[in-house]
Design an enzyme around this catalytic site. Structure first.
Site, PDB file in Angstrom:
ATOM      1  N   ARG A 138     -18.967  -0.758 -12.263  1.00  0.00           N
ATOM      2  CA  ARG A 138     -17.529  -0.882 -11.767  1.00  0.00           C
ATOM      3  C   ARG A 138     -17.219  -2.222 -11.417  1.00  0.00           C
ATOM      4  NH1 ARG A 138     -17.562   1.762  -6.385  1.00  0.00           N
ATOM      5  NH2 ARG A 138     -16.730  -0.263  -5.776  1.00  0.00           N
TER       6      ARG A 138
ATOM      7  N   HIS B 265     -13.623   0.598  -5.864  1.00  0.00           N
ATOM      8  CA  HIS B 265     -14.003   2.129  -6.312  1.00  0.00           C
ATOM      9  C   HIS B 265     -12.535   2.950  -6.752  1.00  0.00           C
ATOM     10  CE1 HIS B 265     -14.947   6.398  -6.261  1.00  0.00           C
ATOM     11  NE2 HIS B 265     -13.976   6.648  -5.166  1.00  0.00           N
TER      12      HIS B 265
ATOM     13  N   TYR C 105     -19.100  -4.235   1.082  1.00  0.00           N
ATOM     14  CA  TYR C 105     -20.332  -3.647   0.815  1.00  0.00           C
ATOM     15  C   TYR C 105     -21.151  -4.180  -0.367  1.00  0.00           C
ATOM     16  CZ  TYR C 105     -17.604  -0.435  -2.028  1.00  0.00           C
ATOM     17  OH  TYR C 105     -16.618   0.073  -3.041  1.00  0.00           O
TER      18      TYR C 105
HETATM   19  C1  LIG Z   1     -17.873  16.832  -4.055  1.00  0.00           C
HETATM   20  C2  LIG Z   1     -17.137  15.280  -3.562  1.00  0.00           C
HETATM   21  N1  LIG Z   1     -17.521  14.629  -2.724  1.00  0.00           N
HETATM   22  C3  LIG Z   1     -16.974  13.388  -2.227  1.00  0.00           C
HETATM   23  C4  LIG Z   1     -15.892  12.918  -2.964  1.00  0.00           C
HETATM   24  C5  LIG Z   1     -15.278  11.724  -2.695  1.00  0.00           C
HETATM   25  N2  LIG Z   1     -15.882  10.602  -3.908  1.00  0.00           N
HETATM   26  C6  LIG Z   1     -14.849  10.495  -4.782  1.00  0.00           C
HETATM   27  S1  LIG Z   1     -15.410   9.391  -6.074  1.00  0.00           S
HETATM   28  C7  LIG Z   1     -17.125   9.415  -4.897  1.00  0.00           C
HETATM   29  C8  LIG Z   1     -18.076   8.564  -5.645  1.00  0.00           C
HETATM   30  C9  LIG Z   1     -18.230   8.957  -7.118  1.00  0.00           C
HETATM   31  O1  LIG Z   1     -19.457   8.161  -7.656  1.00  0.00           O
HETATM   32  P1  LIG Z   1     -19.795   8.239  -9.087  1.00  0.00           P
HETATM   33  O2  LIG Z   1     -20.137   9.725  -9.414  1.00  0.00           O
HETATM   34  O3  LIG Z   1     -20.808   7.328  -9.432  1.00  0.00           O
HETATM   35  O4  LIG Z   1     -18.373   7.985  -9.834  1.00  0.00           O
HETATM   36  P2  LIG Z   1     -17.668   6.533 -10.089  1.00  0.00           P
HETATM   37  O5  LIG Z   1     -16.636   6.596  -8.779  1.00  0.00           O
HETATM   38  O6  LIG Z   1     -18.494   5.365  -9.694  1.00  0.00           O
HETATM   39  O7  LIG Z   1     -16.986   6.615 -11.234  1.00  0.00           O
HETATM   40  C10 LIG Z   1     -16.763  10.074  -3.895  1.00  0.00           C
HETATM   41  C11 LIG Z   1     -17.950  10.211  -2.927  1.00  0.00           C
HETATM   42  C12 LIG Z   1     -15.454  13.937  -3.855  1.00  0.00           C
HETATM   43  N3  LIG Z   1     -14.468  13.271  -4.694  1.00  0.00           N
HETATM   44  N4  LIG Z   1     -16.097  14.906  -4.412  1.00  0.00           N
END
Ligand SMILES: Cc1ncc(C[n+]2csc(CCOP(=O)(O)OP(=O)(O)O)c2C)c(N)n1
Ligand SMILES: [Mg+2]
Lengths: 359, 326
Positions: free
Chosen positions: A257, A261, A270
Site C-alpha cells: 500500500r 490507508h 506509524y
Molecule cells: C470488521 C471491521 N473492522 C474494522 C474496520 C476498520 N478498518 C477498515 S479497513 C481496515 C484495515 C484493513 O486491512 P486489510 O484487510 O489489510 O485491507 P487494506 O486496507 O490494507 O486494503 C480496518 C481496521 C472495518 N472496516 N471492518
C-alpha cells in the site's frame, strides 16, 4: 509407537517478470500485444484516477476513500484473468478491478462521494458492491460459487480482500466452507503489508498468507503482486481450476500500500519511509512499462498517448460524477424492502411533509 | 483543571486508569502506535508500553473474546472497537459470554471489562461508521451501557466503567468528539454508573436524551425559552443500563410532559423502553402522550442523505411544540 512424518508441505511463489521487465518465457502467460497494451492502459487509467480522486477529496468534492496506488498489478491483473459470467466479490480497494469488469467508474466516485447509487452497477455485471466490514464478504463468494455449481454454470467467483481480513473469523469459515463444498471460488488476498497501522508481522505469525490454504485442504500460492503477468497467470489458472470443478484456491498477491490507508489516515505516524522507498523500486506500472519498451510495445509517443487517453477518460469520469443529481430524501426509505412497509411509508411522508414546511 | 474535548477526556481517563492500576490494559485495532483512528489513545503506547497498550490483529470477536479471558484472570481490559458498526462479530462474545459468566458460574467468575466504541452519525463517514445500536446492548441482561454527552462525564464515567465489576459497553458519540471543550478536573474522579442527570431545569416538559443529542436538546430548549414558548427540562440519561428511572420519573412527574430523543431508528429503540416506563409509572401525571423523536427505520445513509436522517434541532423544536399544544 514410532513417530512418523504425517505430511510435508511446500508453498510456492511465482514471479514471471523481474524488476527490469525481463520475463521467464516458460511462465509468461500468452497475452497478445494488444492485451498487454490494454492491461497497461487500464493500469495507467487507474493510477491517474486515483490521483485525481485524491485531489477531489482534498478539495471537498469527494468523501473519504481508499487509494489503490501501488496495487494496480494485483487487482487489475486478477480481474483481467476473469471470463464472461464470472463473479467478482470485492472488498474496498479494487477500483481497477471495477474498471476491468466494465463498471462505469463514475459510479465508484459517486459511492465514495456519499451516494448509495454509486453501488448500483449495471444489471448482469455480476459484481457485488463494495464491502466495508473487513473480512466478511468472502463467505458470499462461497455461496455464489455453490449456486453456480448447482446450476451447472461453468463460471468462477473471484473474491478480493486484504491481509488484515485474514484475521477475521469469517475468513477461516469461508476457506473451510469453500474447500468442503468444493466451491468454484478463488480467494485473492491483496497482501499490501499493512492494515491501517498494523504491519503484516503483527497480523499473523505465519510466514505467508498462502500457506493458510493448506490447513483447509486447498492449494495456496503466493505471487509477486507487483508483477501483472504473474498475477494474471496464477489467477487465471486458479479460475480455470474452479470452473473445471477442481475446487477453490487461495492466491496471495504480495504487494504494498503505497499511500495512506484512506484519505483520513496519515501513515507517517506509524510507517518508516525506507519501506515505501523499497517498494517504489518495485512499482508495478513502471515494471510493465519496462517490459513493453524491451518488446517494442511502448515508446515515448505511445506512452504519451496512453497517458493522454487516461487523462481524457478521467476528465470524462469526473464530469459524469459531478453531474449526478443529488439523491432525493425518499431514497432513504425506498430500498429497504421489495415493497415499502406501511410504517416506512408513514415515516417517509412525515419527513417529506416536514421538509416541505421548511421551504 | 484542563480544557478538554471529549476525545481528550477519554484519553485522560484511560491514562489515569492505566497509571492507577497495572491490571488495566487497552487493546484493539490501531490503538497503540497509531493512537487510535480518532486519536483517543494517542500517546498511551509511548507512556505505558506494548504490554499495556496492545495493537491486536483485525478481529473484533478476537478482541472481545480475549478481553473476557483477561478479565477472568484478574485484568481490567479496555477493548476498543474501531467503530460501533464493526462490533457485530464481537456481539456473540458479549451476549454468549461476557454478559453471562457471572450468572453462569453463580458468581465464581466475573467479567469486568469495558468495550469502548465511537458511535453515532454526523461525521460524513463511510457505510457502517454511523451506527447507533445502543438498544441491542441495553437489551442484553448482564451488560451495562453508558453513553456520555460531554467531556466531564466522559472521563468520570469511563473511570467508573473500568472500575465496575461487570462488563460495560461505552459508546462515545463521534459527532461531538471535538465539538465542545470543557473544564475537566486534572485528578481522577468517577461519575457513577446508573445515574441520570438533569442538565437543564424546566417546568413544562421533560426532554430525555443521551449522547450527542443532549446538546441538541439543550439548544432546542434555549430557543423555545427565548421565544417564550415553554420552559424545557433536559434529562441526560448517561447510563442506559441500568436505567435511572427515578430521575426520569421525577422529572416527568414535575413537568407532566415527556419527549424522548435518539438518533437510533425508532422501532425497538431505547426510547420505547423509557416511554413505557413513564406510562407505567407516571400515567396520571401526564398531560400529553409521551412522544419519541428518533431516526427513521432505515439504514444510516451515506453523507449525501445524512442530514435527512439525523433528528435536527428544528425537528426537536417542532415536536416539543406539538407536545405542548396537545
Ligand atoms: C470488521 C471491521 N473492522 C474494522 C474496520 C476498520 N478498518 C477498515 S479497513 C481496515 C484495515 C484493513 O486491512 P486489510 O484487510 O489489510 O485491507 P487494506 O486496507 O490494507 O486494503 C480496518 C481496521 C472495518 N472496516 N471492518
Ligand atoms: Mg492490508
Amino acid at each position: 509407537m514410532p513417530v512418523t512424518n504425517l505430511m510435508t508441505f511446500n508453498v510456492s511463489r511465482m514471479e514471471v517478470m523481474d524488476l527490469d521487465g525481463n520475463v521467464d518465457a516458460g511462465l509468461m502467460p500468452d497475452l497478445s500485444p494488444e492485451q498487454v497494451a490494454e492491461l497497461y492502459g487500464i493500469m495507467v487509467l487507474t493510477r491517474r484516477l486515483d490521483e485525481r480522486m485524491l485531489k477531489l477529496q482534498r478539495q471537498g468534492r469527494l468523501g473519504t476513500f481508499a487509494r489503490v496506488l501501488g496495487q494496480e498489478a494485483a487487482h487489475i491483473g486478477a480481474a483481467y484473468a476473469m471470463r464472461e459470467g464470472d463473479w467478482l466479490v470485492p472488498a474496498f480497494r479494487e477500483t481497477g478491478s471495477f474498471i476491468v469488469r466494465g463498471i462505469p467508474v463514475e459510479r465508484v466516485l459517486q459511492y465514495w462521494g456519499g451516494d448509495e447509487w454509486g453501488q448500483h452497477f449495471p444489471e448482469g455485471s455480476r459484481v457485488l458492491p463494495v464491502s466495508v466490514p473487513v473480512g466478511t464478504h468472502m463467505l458470499h463468494a462461497v455461496g455464489i460459487g455453490w449456486a453456480m455449481k448447482q446450476d451447472r454454470e461453468r463460471v468462477a467467483v473471484l473474491t478480493v480482500f486484504g491481509d488484515g481480513a485474514t484475521s477475521e473469523g469469517d475468513f477461516h469459515e469461508a476457506m473451510n466452507f469453500a474447500a468442503v463444498f468444493q466451491a468454484p471460488a478463488v480467494f485473492l488476498c491483496q497482501n499490501n503489508h499493512w492494515a491501517i497501522s498494523v504491519p503484516y508481522g503483527r497480523q499473523t505469525a505465519a510466514a505467508s498468507i498462502a500457506q493458510k490454504a493448506i490447513a483447509y485442504g486447498m492449494p495456496g500460492i503466493q505471487v509477486d503482486g507487483n508483477d501483472v503477468f504473474a498475477v494474471y497467470r496464477v489467477v487465471r489458472d486458479a479460475l480455470d481450476r474452479a470452473r473445471n470443478g477442481e475446487g477453490p484456491t487461495l492466491v496471495e498477491a504480495h504487494t504494498y500500500r503505497m499511500a495512506d490507508h484512506t484519505t483520513s489516515d496519515d501513515a507517517r505516524k506509524y510507517r518508516p519511509p525506507e519501506e515505501t522507498a523499497y517498494w517504489q523500486e518495485r512499482d508495478p506500472l513502471e515494471r510493465l512499462a519496462r517490459y513493453m519498451r524491451r518488446k517494442g510495445l511502448l515508446d515515448e509517443a505511445r506512452e504519451a498517448e496512453t497517458l493522454a487517453r487516461a487523462e481524457a477518460e478521467v476528465d470524462r469520469v469526473v464530469a459524469a460524477y459531478e453531474a449526478f443529481p443529488a439523491p432525493p430524501p425518499d431514497d432513504l426509505f425506498a430500498h429497504l424492502y421489495a415493497e415499502m412497509t406501511p410504517a416506512l411509508r408513514a415515516q417517509r411522508d412525515a419527513l417529506l411533509a416536514a421538509l416541505g414546511e421548511g421551504e | 483543571m484542563a480544557d478538554l474535548n471529549l476525545v481528550e477526556a477519554v484519553r485522560e481517563g484511560l491514562r489515569q486508569e492505566l497509571a492507577r492500576d497495572r491490571k488495566v490494559v487497552v487493546l484493539g485495532e490501531d490503538v497503540a502506535k497509531d493512537g487510535g483512528v480518532f486519536r483517543s489513545t494517542d500517546g498511551l503506547f509511548e507512556q505505558f508500553g506494548p504490554e499495556r497498550v496492545i495493537d491486536t490483529p483485525l478481529a473484533e470477536s478476537g478482541i472481545v473474546g480475549m478481553a473476557i479471558g483477561m478479565a477472568v484472570a484478574g485484568y481490567r481490559p479496555v477493548a476498543e472497537i474501531q467503530f460501533s458498526g464493526f462490533v457485530y462479530p464481537a456481539y456473540d462474545q458479549l451476549v454468549s459470554h461476557a454478559s453471562r459468566l457471572r450468572n453462569r458460574s453463580r458468581g465464581l467468575y466475573a467479567c469486568p471489562l469495558v468495550v469502548r466504541m465511537p458511535y453515532g452519525g454526523g461525521i460524513r463517514a463511510l457505510e457502517h461508521h454511523s451506527e447507533s445500536m445502543e438498544a441491542i446492548f441495553a437489551h442484553v441482561p448482564g451488560l451495562k451501557v453508558v453513553i456520555p454527552s460531554n467531556p466531564y462525564d466522559a472521563k468520570g464515567l469511563l473511570a467508573a466503567a473500568i472500575r465496575d465489576p461487570d462488563p460495560v459497553i461505552f459508546c462515545e458519540p463521534a459527532r461531538i468528539y471535538r465539538a465542545v471543550r470543557m473544564e475537566v478536573p486534572d485528578e481522577a474522579y468517577e461519575v457513577p454508573l446508573g445515574e441520570a442527570k438533569v442538565v437543564r431545569e424546566g417546568v413544562d416538559i421533560s426532554v430525555i436524551a443521551w449522547g450527542a443529542l443532549v446538546r441538541t436538546a439543550r439548544q432546542a430548549a434555549e430557543q423555545l425559552a427565548q421565544e417564550g414558548v415553554c420552559d424545557v427540562e433536559v434529562v441526560d440519561v448517561r447510563t442506559l443500563s441500568p436505567l435511572d428511572t427515578g430521575t426520569v420519573l421525577a422529572s416527568v412527574q414535575k413537568t407532566g410532559r415527556a419527549l424522548v430523543v435518539h438518533e437510533a431508528s425508532r422501532t425497538g429503540g431505547f426510547g420505547a423502553e423509557i416511554a413505557a416506563q413513564i406510562q407505567e409509572q407516571a400515567l396520571l401525571q401526564l398531560q400529553a402522550p409521551v412522544r419519541r423523536v428518533a431516526g427513521s427505520d432505515v439504514i444510516p445513509p451515506l453523507a449525501k442523505l445524512e442530514d435527512y436522517f439525523q433528528p435536527s434541532m428544528n425537528l426537536l423544536v417542532n415536536e416539543i411544540r406539538a407536545t405542548m399544544e396537545f
